[in-house]
Design a protein around this motif. Structure first.
Motif, mmCIF file in Angstrom:
data_model
loop_
_atom_site.group_PDB
_atom_site.id
_atom_site.type_symbol
_atom_site.label_atom_id
_atom_site.label_comp_id
_atom_site.label_asym_id
_atom_site.label_seq_id
_atom_site.Cartn_x
_atom_site.Cartn_y
_atom_site.Cartn_z
ATOM 1 N N ALA A 1 0.551 -1.154 -0.106
ATOM 2 C CA ALA A 1 -0.224 -0.059 -0.069
ATOM 3 C C ALA A 1 0.923 1.283 -0.150
ATOM 4 O O ALA A 1 1.774 1.403 0.371
ATOM 5 C CB ALA A 1 -0.892 -0.041 1.291
ATOM 6 N N CYS A 2 0.490 2.362 -0.411
ATOM 7 C CA CYS A 2 0.927 3.749 -0.436
ATOM 8 C C CYS A 2 -0.051 4.712 0.552
ATOM 9 O O CYS A 2 -1.186 4.281 0.778
ATOM 10 C CB CYS A 2 0.825 4.407 -2.048
ATOM 11 N N ALA B 1 -4.337 0.913 -1.837
ATOM 12 C CA ALA B 1 -3.762 -0.408 -1.892
ATOM 13 C C ALA B 1 -3.176 -0.596 -3.176
ATOM 14 O O ALA B 1 -3.521 0.028 -4.235
ATOM 15 C CB ALA B 1 -4.769 -1.578 -1.845
ATOM 16 N N PHE B 2 -2.013 -1.457 -3.365
ATOM 17 C CA PHE B 2 -1.220 -1.691 -4.674
ATOM 18 C C PHE B 2 -2.537 -2.439 -5.547
ATOM 19 O O PHE B 2 -3.366 -3.023 -5.113
ATOM 20 C CB PHE B 2 -0.235 -2.691 -4.501
ATOM 21 N N GLY B 3 -2.307 -1.885 -7.004
ATOM 22 C CA GLY B 3 -3.665 -2.143 -7.682
ATOM 23 C C GLY B 3 -4.535 -1.112 -8.075
ATOM 24 O O GLY B 3 -5.175 -1.189 -8.885
ATOM 25 N N GLN B 4 -4.713 -0.216 -7.035
ATOM 26 C CA GLN B 4 -5.438 1.013 -7.236
ATOM 27 C C GLN B 4 -4.708 2.324 -7.744
ATOM 28 O O GLN B 4 -3.328 2.302 -7.417
ATOM 29 C CB GLN B 4 -6.088 1.687 -5.858
ATOM 30 N N ASP B 5 -5.109 3.266 -8.345
ATOM 31 C CA ASP B 5 -4.321 4.393 -8.934
ATOM 32 C C ASP B 5 -4.083 5.308 -7.608
ATOM 33 O O ASP B 5 -4.947 5.565 -6.750
ATOM 34 C CB ASP B 5 -5.237 5.385 -9.687
ATOM 35 N N LEU B 6 -2.616 5.814 -7.775
ATOM 36 C CA LEU B 6 -2.441 6.597 -6.870
ATOM 37 C C LEU B 6 -2.246 7.802 -7.412
ATOM 38 O O LEU B 6 -1.810 8.309 -8.417
ATOM 39 C CB LEU B 6 -0.802 6.325 -6.355
ATOM 40 N N VAL B 7 -3.140 8.837 -6.802
ATOM 41 C CA VAL B 7 -3.333 10.124 -7.442
ATOM 42 C C VAL B 7 -2.476 11.199 -6.366
ATOM 43 O O VAL B 7 -2.776 11.173 -5.364
ATOM 44 C CB VAL B 7 -4.805 10.444 -7.531
ATOM 45 N N LEU B 8 -1.784 11.928 -7.132
ATOM 46 C CA LEU B 8 -0.988 13.092 -6.415
ATOM 47 C C LEU B 8 -1.583 14.570 -6.635
ATOM 48 O O LEU B 8 -1.392 14.684 -7.861
ATOM 49 C CB LEU B 8 0.612 12.855 -6.981
ATOM 50 N N PRO B 9 -2.184 15.072 -5.832
ATOM 51 C CA PRO B 9 -2.554 16.233 -5.973
ATOM 52 C C PRO B 9 -1.560 17.544 -5.919
ATOM 53 O O PRO B 9 -1.344 17.901 -4.728
ATOM 54 C CB PRO B 9 -3.686 16.481 -4.754
ATOM 55 N N LEU B 10 -0.918 17.867 -7.143
ATOM 56 C CA LEU B 10 -0.485 18.880 -7.132
ATOM 57 C C LEU B 10 -0.752 20.161 -7.388
ATOM 58 O O LEU B 10 -2.072 20.174 -7.517
ATOM 59 C CB LEU B 10 0.806 18.617 -8.342
#
Length: 190
Positions: free
Chosen positions: A142-143, A162-171
């Protein structure tokens, strides 16, 4: 973006002229030089994430991996696994980016670094106002995305992905999406 010229000593000054062994990650925590070999999980996550981020940044920022960043203390010198540099950020008179140039930091935790470094990094990154701090943990799969840094060394918000889901980085004014389905979990490489 305004450029701050750092006149205070940098933690990295202690390494001027030192030949460091290849294959080791070097950071400075509380004035101590710490060298650790880069782990296979860490390397594979970086290889999967960096091109995705770089492609989406295009000309709106830059991505660095294991590059020295100057922090506002001569006791800390970190070279994040992945750091997203804000568009228009400039290097200081040492040729390095400073903490205020970073929009996000992504660190891959390992068994050896979990207790030693990540609590200190969490506190320093928050105190420095780094808007997004992501801890990627292959053991858990997980992240954790931390947002809303405070001057007291915490983040106001944490979201687990969780790994497998998209990690969205709000910049600033945009989002970067990283697919995590290819990130290795502990045991995947055994």
């Amino acid at each position: 973006m305004a450029v701050m010229v750092m006149n205070a000593p940098s933690a990295w000054d202690a390494l001027d002229g030192v030949n460091l062994p290849r294959g080791y990650r070097v950071e400075i925590t509380e004035g101590k030089i710490i060298m650790t070999p880069q782990g296979e999980y860490q390397w594979k996550v970086i290889l999967k994430a960096a091109p995705q981020i770089e492609q989406q940044l295009a000309a709106h920022g830059d991505i660095l991996s294991d590059v020295m960043i100057d922090f506002p203390s001569s006791e800390y010198g970190y070279a994040p696994d992945l750091a997203i540099v804000a568009p228009g950020a400039e290097r200081n008179n040492r040729g390095r980016f400073e903490w205020h140039s970073l929009e996000a930091v992504l660190e891959v935790v390992s068994k050896s670094s979990r207790d030693n470094g990540f609590n200190k990094k969490f506190r320093l990154y928050a105190e420095c106002g780094i808007p997004v701090y992501v801890v990627i943990d292959p053991e858990v799969g997980a992240c954790t995305v931390h947002r809303g840094p405070t001057r007291t060394g915490t983040y106001d918000d944490a979201t687990d992905i969780a790994f497998g889901q998209d990690l969205v980085l709000p910049l600033q004014g945009r989002e970067i999406t990283v697919r995590t389905d290819g990130f290795p979990k502990s045991g995947d490489l055994d």
